[in-house]
Design an enzyme around this catalytic site. Structure first.
Site, PDB file in Angstrom:
ATOM      1  N   ASP A 181      -2.236  -3.971  12.531  1.00  0.00           N
ATOM      2  CA  ASP A 181      -1.597  -4.338  11.266  1.00  0.00           C
ATOM      3  C   ASP A 181      -1.385  -5.854  11.256  1.00  0.00           C
ATOM      4  OD1 ASP A 181       0.488  -2.843   9.003  1.00  0.00           O
ATOM      5  OD2 ASP A 181       0.633  -4.993   9.388  1.00  0.00           O
ATOM      6  N   ASP A 187       2.247  -7.149  10.593  1.00  0.00           N
ATOM      7  CA  ASP A 187       3.136  -6.941  11.744  1.00  0.00           C
ATOM      8  C   ASP A 187       2.809  -7.918  12.869  1.00  0.00           C
ATOM      9  OD1 ASP A 187       4.707  -4.968  10.685  1.00  0.00           O
ATOM     10  OD2 ASP A 187       3.494  -3.323  11.472  1.00  0.00           O
ATOM     11  N   ARG A 232       0.855  -1.198   0.000  1.00  0.00           N
ATOM     12  CA  ARG A 232       0.000   0.000   0.000  1.00  0.00           C
ATOM     13  C   ARG A 232       0.875   1.226   0.000  1.00  0.00           C
ATOM     14  NH1 ARG A 232      -5.009   0.374   4.018  1.00  0.00           N
ATOM     15  NH2 ARG A 232      -3.498   0.101   5.660  1.00  0.00           N
ATOM     16  N   THR A 236      -1.159   7.482  -0.835  1.00  0.00           N
ATOM     17  CA  THR A 236      -2.396   7.383  -1.627  1.00  0.00           C
ATOM     18  C   THR A 236      -3.249   6.191  -1.223  1.00  0.00           C
ATOM     19  OG1 THR A 236      -1.320   5.997  -3.275  1.00  0.00           O
ATOM     20  CG2 THR A 236      -1.212   8.373  -3.626  1.00  0.00           C
TER      21      THR A 236
END
Ligand code: URA
Length: 209
Positions: free
Chosen positions: A200, A203, A104, A108
């Site tokens: 996340d 992670d 990602r 944006t």
């Protein structure tokens, strides 16, 4: 919501709740994800095509139904998708595996492809795309866009968590692709994270934070 399959089995919900807790260790997060993926595989493979074969029991000849696991491809969206693969493969060990590398863009939030590797003869295969989080939908949409270019027999998308924004974006782009999820959370935040979510996923699976 049509074409969204919410897997609300108590075992799935229980494990998902344990995973969401911020104090879940990397070890337990990964183990729970593995178990959850296995349970979700039951739902997502429910309508897999079967063939009838003749077998010998110790007593007589009979027929039975089998699946052709080799016709199935699990496509992992790197890197967090890999956390789902092991559990899925433990149920369908003969399945093939494809990988799509997307990251990602932090500004944006759009998906940028850096890797794409699929098994051969994709037009004969049913694809199950796996990624723990369907958040903005950008990665999932980009992955399915790419897969459609090579025309597999069918495509399904499996995630642990999604949100109304992710579902809307994905279904706008790919209304024909069913979504299988264990939860539809409240919303996305301004950074593209799902709330309440689980943080996340990459992670937490790989212990990189
Ligand atoms: N990806 C994640 O890992 N977590 C989110 O909440 C959204 C996207």
């Amino acid at each position: 919501m049509s074409n969204v399959h919410l897997i609300d089995h108590p075992l799935v919900q229980h494990k998902l709740t344990l995973m969401r807790r911020k104090d879940a260790s990397t070890n337990s997060f990964r183990r729970l994800l593995n178990e959850l993926a296995l349970l979700m595989a039951y739902e997502v493979t429910r309508d897999m095509p079967m063939q009838t074969i003749e077998i010998e029991t110790p007593l007589e000849t009979t027929t039975g139904q089998v699946i052709d696991g080799k016709k199935l491809v699990f496509v992992s969206i790197l890197r967090a998708g890999n956390g789902i693969l092991e559990g899925m493969l433990s149920v369908v060990p003969g399945a093939r595996v494809g990988h799509i590398g997307l990251y990602r863009d932090p500004k944006t939030l759009t998906a940028v492809e850096y890797y794409f590797k699929m098994p051969t003869a994709m037009h004969e295969r049913d694809v199950i795309v796996v990624d723990p989080m369907l958040a903005t939908g950008n990665s999932a949409i980009a992955a399915v866009d790419r897969l459609k270019e090579i025309g597999p027999k069918s495509i399904k998308f499996v995630c642990l968590l999604t949100c109304p924004e992710g579902i809307a974006a994905f279904q706008k782009a790919h209304p024909d692709v069913p979504i299988y999820t264990a939860a539809i959370d409240r919303q996305l935040n301004e950074h593209g994270y799902i709330l309440p979510g689980l943080g996340d996923a990459g992670d937490r699976i790989f212990g990189t934070q």
